[in-house]
Design a protein around this motif. Sequence first.
Motif, PDB file in Angstrom:
ATOM      1  N   GLN A   1       0.842  -1.195   0.000  1.00  0.00           N
ATOM      2  CA  GLN A   1       0.000   0.000   0.000  1.00  0.00           C
ATOM      3  C   GLN A   1       0.878   1.245   0.000  1.00  0.00           C
ATOM      4  OE1 GLN A   1      -2.997  -0.135   3.006  1.00  0.00           O
ATOM      5  NE2 GLN A   1      -4.025   1.704   2.287  1.00  0.00           N
ATOM      6  N   VAL A   2       0.363   2.304  -0.617  1.00  0.00           N
ATOM      7  CA  VAL A   2       1.086   3.566  -0.711  1.00  0.00           C
ATOM      8  C   VAL A   2       0.241   4.665  -0.109  1.00  0.00           C
ATOM      9  CG1 VAL A   2       2.080   5.262  -2.300  1.00  0.00           C
ATOM     10  CG2 VAL A   2       2.294   2.814  -2.793  1.00  0.00           C
ATOM     11  N   GLN A   3       0.843   5.486   0.714  1.00  0.00           N
ATOM     12  CA  GLN A   3       0.168   6.677   1.230  1.00  0.00           C
ATOM     13  C   GLN A   3       0.800   7.904   0.607  1.00  0.00           C
ATOM     14  OE1 GLN A   3       0.529   6.099   5.529  1.00  0.00           O
ATOM     15  NE2 GLN A   3      -1.590   5.406   5.595  1.00  0.00           N
ATOM     16  N   LEU A   4      -0.044   8.814   0.155  1.00  0.00           N
ATOM     17  CA  LEU A   4       0.416   9.987  -0.575  1.00  0.00           C
ATOM     18  C   LEU A   4       0.021  11.265   0.160  1.00  0.00           C
ATOM     19  CD1 LEU A   4      -0.791   8.817  -4.102  1.00  0.00           C
ATOM     20  CD2 LEU A   4       1.506   8.595  -3.162  1.00  0.00           C
ATOM     21  N   VAL A   5       0.934  12.215   0.211  1.00  0.00           N
ATOM     22  CA  VAL A   5       0.667  13.497   0.851  1.00  0.00           C
ATOM     23  C   VAL A   5       1.132  14.613  -0.075  1.00  0.00           C
ATOM     24  CG1 VAL A   5       1.091  14.984   2.831  1.00  0.00           C
ATOM     25  CG2 VAL A   5       0.925  12.506   3.150  1.00  0.00           C
ATOM     26  N   GLU A   6       0.187  15.461  -0.484  1.00  0.00           N
ATOM     27  CA  GLU A   6       0.513  16.596  -1.345  1.00  0.00           C
ATOM     28  C   GLU A   6       0.863  17.817  -0.504  1.00  0.00           C
ATOM     29  OE1 GLU A   6      -3.114  14.504  -3.314  1.00  0.00           O
ATOM     30  OE2 GLU A   6      -2.451  15.085  -1.305  1.00  0.00           O
ATOM     31  N   SER A   7       1.692  18.669  -1.062  1.00  0.00           N
ATOM     32  CA  SER A   7       2.022  19.944  -0.427  1.00  0.00           C
ATOM     33  C   SER A   7       2.447  20.921  -1.502  1.00  0.00           C
ATOM     34  CB  SER A   7       3.139  19.762   0.611  1.00  0.00           C
ATOM     35  OG  SER A   7       4.321  19.300  -0.007  1.00  0.00           O
ATOM     36  N   GLY A   8       2.548  22.192  -1.110  1.00  0.00           N
ATOM     37  CA  GLY A   8       3.038  23.208  -2.026  1.00  0.00           C
ATOM     38  C   GLY A   8       1.980  24.104  -2.624  1.00  0.00           C
ATOM     39  N   GLY A   9       0.727  23.822  -2.332  1.00  0.00           N
ATOM     40  CA  GLY A   9      -0.340  24.677  -2.849  1.00  0.00           C
ATOM     41  C   GLY A   9      -0.334  26.038  -2.168  1.00  0.00           C
ATOM     42  N   GLY A  10      -1.147  26.937  -2.695  1.00  0.00           N
ATOM     43  CA  GLY A  10      -1.229  28.266  -2.111  1.00  0.00           C
ATOM     44  C   GLY A  10      -1.907  29.245  -3.041  1.00  0.00           C
ATOM     45  N   LEU A  11      -1.777  30.507  -2.697  1.00  0.00           N
ATOM     46  CA  LEU A  11      -2.360  31.600  -3.484  1.00  0.00           C
ATOM     47  C   LEU A  11      -1.251  32.278  -4.272  1.00  0.00           C
ATOM     48  CD1 LEU A  11      -4.675  33.578  -4.181  1.00  0.00           C
ATOM     49  CD2 LEU A  11      -4.065  34.837  -2.093  1.00  0.00           C
ATOM     50  N   VAL A  12      -1.473  32.446  -5.561  1.00  0.00           N
ATOM     51  CA  VAL A  12      -0.479  33.071  -6.427  1.00  0.00           C
ATOM     52  C   VAL A  12      -1.187  33.933  -7.464  1.00  0.00           C
ATOM     53  CG1 VAL A  12      -0.419  31.109  -8.040  1.00  0.00           C
ATOM     54  CG2 VAL A  12       1.594  32.595  -7.822  1.00  0.00           C
ATOM     55  N   GLN A  13      -0.515  34.965  -7.909  1.00  0.00           N
ATOM     56  CA  GLN A  13      -1.088  35.813  -8.954  1.00  0.00           C
ATOM     57  C   GLN A  13      -0.931  35.154 -10.317  1.00  0.00           C
ATOM     58  OE1 GLN A  13       0.857  39.655  -8.517  1.00  0.00           O
ATOM     59  NE2 GLN A  13      -0.888  40.430  -7.323  1.00  0.00           N
ATOM     60  N   ALA A  14      -1.800  35.519 -11.224  1.00  0.00           N
ATOM     61  CA  ALA A  14      -1.701  35.020 -12.595  1.00  0.00           C
ATOM     62  C   ALA A  14      -0.319  35.323 -13.155  1.00  0.00           C
ATOM     63  CB  ALA A  14      -2.779  35.660 -13.459  1.00  0.00           C
ATOM     64  N   GLY A  15       0.234  34.343 -13.840  1.00  0.00           N
ATOM     65  CA  GLY A  15       1.576  34.466 -14.373  1.00  0.00           C
ATOM     66  C   GLY A  15       2.649  33.931 -13.453  1.00  0.00           C
ATOM     67  N   GLY A  16       2.282  33.660 -12.228  1.00  0.00           N
ATOM     68  CA  GLY A  16       3.238  33.162 -11.247  1.00  0.00           C
ATOM     69  C   GLY A  16       3.460  31.662 -11.345  1.00  0.00           C
ATOM     70  N   SER A  17       4.230  31.146 -10.395  1.00  0.00           N
ATOM     71  CA  SER A  17       4.606  29.732 -10.392  1.00  0.00           C
ATOM     72  C   SER A  17       4.406  29.120  -9.010  1.00  0.00           C
ATOM     73  CB  SER A  17       6.080  29.569 -10.788  1.00  0.00           C
ATOM     74  OG  SER A  17       6.321  30.039 -12.093  1.00  0.00           O
ATOM     75  N   LEU A  18       4.159  27.839  -9.013  1.00  0.00           N
ATOM     76  CA  LEU A  18       4.123  27.029  -7.799  1.00  0.00           C
ATOM     77  C   LEU A  18       4.726  25.665  -8.128  1.00  0.00           C
ATOM     78  CD1 LEU A  18       0.542  27.604  -6.287  1.00  0.00           C
ATOM     79  CD2 LEU A  18       2.705  28.330  -5.270  1.00  0.00           C
ATOM     80  N   ARG A  19       5.292  25.025  -7.107  1.00  0.00           N
ATOM     81  CA  ARG A  19       5.736  23.641  -7.270  1.00  0.00           C
ATOM     82  C   ARG A  19       5.035  22.783  -6.225  1.00  0.00           C
ATOM     83  NH1 ARG A  19      11.646  20.706  -6.747  1.00  0.00           N
ATOM     84  NH2 ARG A  19      11.253  21.062  -4.527  1.00  0.00           N
ATOM     85  N   LEU A  20       4.255  21.848  -6.721  1.00  0.00           N
ATOM     86  CA  LEU A  20       3.579  20.901  -5.849  1.00  0.00           C
ATOM     87  C   LEU A  20       4.461  19.677  -5.651  1.00  0.00           C
ATOM     88  CD1 LEU A  20      -0.060  20.978  -7.263  1.00  0.00           C
ATOM     89  CD2 LEU A  20       1.020  22.507  -5.604  1.00  0.00           C
ATOM     90  N   SER A  21       4.371  19.105  -4.452  1.00  0.00           N
ATOM     91  CA  SER A  21       5.074  17.875  -4.144  1.00  0.00           C
ATOM     92  C   SER A  21       4.081  16.809  -3.732  1.00  0.00           C
ATOM     93  CB  SER A  21       6.075  18.085  -3.005  1.00  0.00           C
ATOM     94  OG  SER A  21       7.063  19.024  -3.359  1.00  0.00           O
ATOM     95  N   CYS A  22       4.397  15.586  -4.071  1.00  0.00           N
ATOM     96  CA  CYS A  22       3.599  14.431  -3.674  1.00  0.00           C
ATOM     97  C   CYS A  22       4.573  13.452  -3.026  1.00  0.00           C
ATOM     98  CB  CYS A  22       2.921  13.823  -4.886  1.00  0.00           C
ATOM     99  SG  CYS A  22       2.052  12.268  -4.570  1.00  0.00           S
ATOM    100  N   ALA A  23       4.532  13.387  -1.712  1.00  0.00           N
ATOM    101  CA  ALA A  23       5.441  12.513  -0.973  1.00  0.00           C
ATOM    102  C   ALA A  23       4.747  11.199  -0.658  1.00  0.00           C
ATOM    103  CB  ALA A  23       5.880  13.193   0.321  1.00  0.00           C
ATOM    104  N   ALA A  24       5.440  10.114  -0.906  1.00  0.00           N
ATOM    105  CA  ALA A  24       4.849   8.793  -0.731  1.00  0.00           C
ATOM    106  C   ALA A  24       5.567   8.004   0.345  1.00  0.00           C
ATOM    107  CB  ALA A  24       4.901   8.025  -2.043  1.00  0.00           C
TER     108      ALA A  24
END
Length: 122
Positions: A1-24
Amino acid sequence: QVQLVESGGGLVQAGGSLRLSCAASGRTFSSYAIGWFRQAPGKERDFVAAISRSGGFTNYADSVKGRFTISRDNAENTVYLQMNSLKPEDTAVYYCAAGRTINTLSGLYDYWGQGTQVTVSA
């Protein structure tokens, strides 16, 4: 079995960047293809990107091609989603999922994370 946890979300202005992570968790992470999906309020969960077990193959939804990049580090049991040139229509809860093969269909993934909110302001 695998457990997954996402992180890195948030509020950003249009044109900006984010990096999401999925840790298993689990020793078999490299046995799974990983997909990213997103769901906006009142809408269905849509495919965003996916990566094969080795990382050698990737697939993207047309709406994110050229802006998003999926990658994985099997030594760190983590998959990343680099999101550039974000648009308000990218606003959604983003989920990562693990499955046996790279696929665009959410029903073919076996394990899901809890999601992380991404909000892009105009």
